[in-house]
Design an enzyme around this catalytic site. Structure first.
Site, PDB file in Angstrom:
ATOM      1  N   VAL A  19       0.845  -1.206   0.000  1.00 56.87           N
ATOM      2  CA  VAL A  19       0.000   0.000   0.000  1.00 56.87           C
ATOM      3  C   VAL A  19       0.876   1.250   0.000  1.00 56.87           C
ATOM      4  O   VAL A  19       2.085   1.184   0.184  1.00 56.87           O
ATOM      5  CB  VAL A  19      -0.943   0.051   1.234  1.00 56.87           C
ATOM      6  CG1 VAL A  19      -1.951  -1.084   1.198  1.00 56.87           C
ATOM      7  CG2 VAL A  19      -0.143   0.008   2.537  1.00 56.87           C
ATOM      8  N   GLU A  67      -0.151  -9.037  -4.967  1.00 56.74           N
ATOM      9  CA  GLU A  67      -0.578  -9.865  -6.104  1.00 56.74           C
ATOM     10  C   GLU A  67      -1.578  -9.105  -6.973  1.00 56.74           C
ATOM     11  O   GLU A  67      -1.563  -9.214  -8.203  1.00 56.74           O
ATOM     12  CB  GLU A  67      -1.163 -11.185  -5.597  1.00 56.74           C
ATOM     13  CG  GLU A  67      -0.095 -12.132  -5.044  1.00 56.74           C
ATOM     14  CD  GLU A  67      -0.678 -13.323  -4.302  1.00 56.74           C
ATOM     15  OE1 GLU A  67      -1.895 -13.306  -4.017  1.00 56.74           O
ATOM     16  OE2 GLU A  67       0.084 -14.259  -4.002  1.00 56.74           O
ATOM     17  N   SER A  72      11.895  10.162   7.052  1.00 54.43           N
ATOM     18  CA  SER A  72      10.775  11.043   7.386  1.00 54.43           C
ATOM     19  C   SER A  72      11.344  12.387   7.822  1.00 54.43           C
ATOM     20  O   SER A  72      12.465  12.463   8.335  1.00 54.43           O
ATOM     21  CB  SER A  72       9.953  10.442   8.542  1.00 54.43           C
ATOM     22  OG  SER A  72       9.009  11.379   9.031  1.00 54.43           O
ATOM     23  N   TYR A  82       8.320   7.378  17.518  1.00 55.96           N
ATOM     24  CA  TYR A  82       8.477   7.209  16.064  1.00 55.96           C
ATOM     25  C   TYR A  82       9.590   8.106  15.557  1.00 55.96           C
ATOM     26  O   TYR A  82      10.448   7.682  14.772  1.00 55.96           O
ATOM     27  CB  TYR A  82       7.159   7.529  15.363  1.00 55.96           C
ATOM     28  CG  TYR A  82       7.275   7.632  13.855  1.00 55.96           C
ATOM     29  CD1 TYR A  82       7.393   6.496  13.063  1.00 55.96           C
ATOM     30  CD2 TYR A  82       7.272   8.881  13.217  1.00 55.96           C
ATOM     31  CE1 TYR A  82       7.502   6.586  11.682  1.00 55.96           C
ATOM     32  CE2 TYR A  82       7.384   8.979  11.840  1.00 55.96           C
ATOM     33  CZ  TYR A  82       7.497   7.826  11.073  1.00 55.96           C
ATOM     34  OH  TYR A  82       7.618   7.923   9.712  1.00 55.96           O
ATOM     35  N   THR A 120      -1.613   8.936   2.831  1.00 58.07           N
ATOM     36  CA  THR A 120      -1.671   7.472   2.729  1.00 58.07           C
ATOM     37  C   THR A 120      -2.436   6.945   3.941  1.00 58.07           C
ATOM     38  O   THR A 120      -2.984   7.721   4.729  1.00 58.07           O
ATOM     39  CB  THR A 120      -0.255   6.844   2.722  1.00 58.07           C
ATOM     40  OG1 THR A 120       0.367   7.096   3.993  1.00 58.07           O
ATOM     41  CG2 THR A 120       0.602   7.417   1.610  1.00 58.07           C
TER      42      THR A 120
END
Length: 252
Positions: free
Chosen positions: A16, A44, A144, A159, A196
């Site tokens: 994704v 796939e 990032s 993070y 996203t």
């Protein structure tokens, strides 16, 4: 990108978002792309979508928190495709886990994927390139803006720490390649806010994720794919070391 036609790229977290966009771009440029993720069914589907393109997509199921699965994946790449020429460490995640109240399990998961998984893939890719005498390979780290500054939002502080580690790892890789007189290049791409599923997954809420991305025009996954193509397209004597990119209206 002509020199990469027919050559092999690994993209982690290819199912994704940014990983899927990079995968599509590389296949369209004629590369053989190994796309890995835990959800191999989504890769796939992308493979079926790209059947008419110049390149090829090979889906592999791999959990980057498990070293044995990473090693098995590289073994399969060597056996089936002759080894990697490009390694794109895209997989990454965040949990709402502040430094003073966060869950140890959430911290460990971020370290396992964002730092250790990235390092293991980089090590295995380099050693495979070295074994196969690939001296013009390329290692790309999707970093990032959170690896370059800390914003006053506790949810993302751990993070951010993992991404500061990636910034340090980038320079360490470059130094080690220089010591070995290698012409393998390394590039970091550091985006700001990207539209996203990342924010939705971090907050475990589609509504919150969409709200965060609604304040201004965010970067799109394809913008990151363009940055990767730019770095790969640079002449052999040019190392695009670090690309920092934000939405025009993003303040932090």
């Amino acid at each position: 990108m002509e020199r990469w036609v027919g050559r092999v790229a690994l993209v982690t977290g290819a199912s994704v978002g940014i990983g899927a966009a990079i995968t599509r771009a590389l296949v369209k440029h004629g590369m053989k792309v190994v796309g890995c993720a835990r959800n191999v069914q989504q890769i796939e589907s992308i493979r079926d979508e790209l059947k008419a393109e110049k390149g090829q997509l090979i889906p592999i199921k791999c959990d980057l928190t498990k070293e044995e699965e990473i090693l098995a994946m590289f073994k399969q790449i060597q056996k089936d495709l002759g080894g990697v020429d490009v390694c794109i460490n895209n997989a990454g995640l965040s949990h709402c886990a502040p430094l003073l109240s966060g869950s140890t399990a959430d911290w460990k998961n971020m370290l396992d994927v964002n730092v250790l998984g990235l390092c293991i893939c980089t090590r295995e890719a380099f050693q495979q390139m070295q074994k196969n005498k690939v001296d013009d390979g390329h290692i790309i780290l999707i970093n990032s803006m959170s690896g370059h500054r800390v914003i006053p939002n506790a949810a993302g502080h751990f993070y951010s720490a993992t991404k500061f580690a990636v910034s340090g790892i980038l320079e360490g890789i470059r130094n080690e390649l220089q010591e070995l007189n290698s012409h393998i290049r390394v590039t970091s791409v550091s985006p700001g806010l990207v539209a996203t599923e990342f924010q939705q997954r971090m907050h475990k809420s589609p509504e919150i994720g969409k709200k965060i991305c609604s304040h201004f025009k965010c970067l799109e996954a394809e913008d990151l794919a363009d940055a990767v193509i730019y770095a790969l397209s640079a002449p052999a004597h040019v190392q695009v070391h670090d690309i920092l990119m934000r939405p025009t209206e993003q303040k932090s």
